[in-house]
Design a protein around this motif. Structure first.
Motif, short mmCIF file in Angstrom:
data_model
loop_
_atom_site.label_atom_id
_atom_site.label_comp_id
_atom_site.label_asym_id
_atom_site.label_seq_id
_atom_site.Cartn_x
_atom_site.Cartn_y
_atom_site.Cartn_z
N ARG A 1 -11.12 -82.33 -87.09
CA ARG A 1 -10.72 -81.36 -88.12
C ARG A 1 -11.02 -81.91 -89.53
N ARG B 1 -10.60 -71.75 -91.56
CA ARG B 1 -9.76 -72.50 -92.51
C ARG B 1 -10.40 -72.50 -93.89
N GLY C 1 -13.20 -72.45 -85.98
CA GLY C 1 -11.88 -72.68 -86.58
C GLY C 1 -11.98 -73.27 -87.97
N GLU D 1 -14.43 -75.39 -82.35
CA GLU D 1 -13.95 -76.19 -83.48
C GLU D 1 -14.61 -75.74 -84.78
#
Length: 175
Positions: free
Chosen positions: A69, A116, A112, A109
């Motif tokens: 992340r 964000r 996502g 991932e």
């Protein structure tokens, strides 16, 4: 999961390379070309914008030290994902904002991370998620370019501000 590699494009690879090398847990950054149709392109060929390739980096990291992340949030911090086929004065599809997942888990991932980023960037995120094709390493002169050329004008004007943004936003992960 331990070590994994993300292939990411966000403008000139010199900037991404320099910023990722600041982060603890990143074991390798390879400046490369991907996303195009010309086999084994050269820098000169990619610069024409006719090969379809993007200047990219393959970032290898240990996710036990730095989470995936953070690698992805740093990507969306160090370049402007709302600029289509450009970063500042670097214009052309070779400078596009793109992510090249190796598998379905990376694709999820990456999706996502883009969601964000949409929360903190004004404007539409134009980052593409494209199939990971052949990766051609960039010429040796382009590897760790910033460290080899710290006083070069482009590095001072473009790379240093991006490195500083990452250093400020991800201070807990600095080397």
């Amino acid at each position: 999961m331990a070590e994994q590699t993300f292939v990411l494009a966000g403008g000139c690879f010199w900037c991404l390379d320099a910023a990722y090398r600041q982060l603890r847990g990143v074991s390798e950054v390879l400046s490369c070309y991907t996303g195009g149709s010309t086999p084994h392109p050269t820098y000169e060929q990619v610069c024409t914008g006719r090969t379809g390739h993007a200047e990219a980096v393959a970032v290898t990291f240990d996710d036990a030290v730095i989470p995936a992340r953070v690698i992805l949030d740093a990507f969306f911090t160090m370049h402007d994902p709302t600029q289509l086929n450009r970063q500042g004065h670097d214009v052309g599809t070779q400078y596009r904002s793109a992510m090249f997942p190796a598998d379905a888990a990376q694709r999820a991932e990456f999706e996502g991370a883009a969601l964000r980023a949409a929360e903190w960037w004004p404007g539409e995120i134009v980052t593409t998620i494209e199939p990971l094709g052949e990766i051609t390493p960039a010429e040796e002169a382009h590897q760790d370019f910033f460290a080899k050329n710290p006083t070069q004008g482009y590095c001072l004007a473009v790379a240093v501000p991006k490195v500083n943004k990452v250093r400020a936003a991800f201070a807990d992960y600095l080397r």
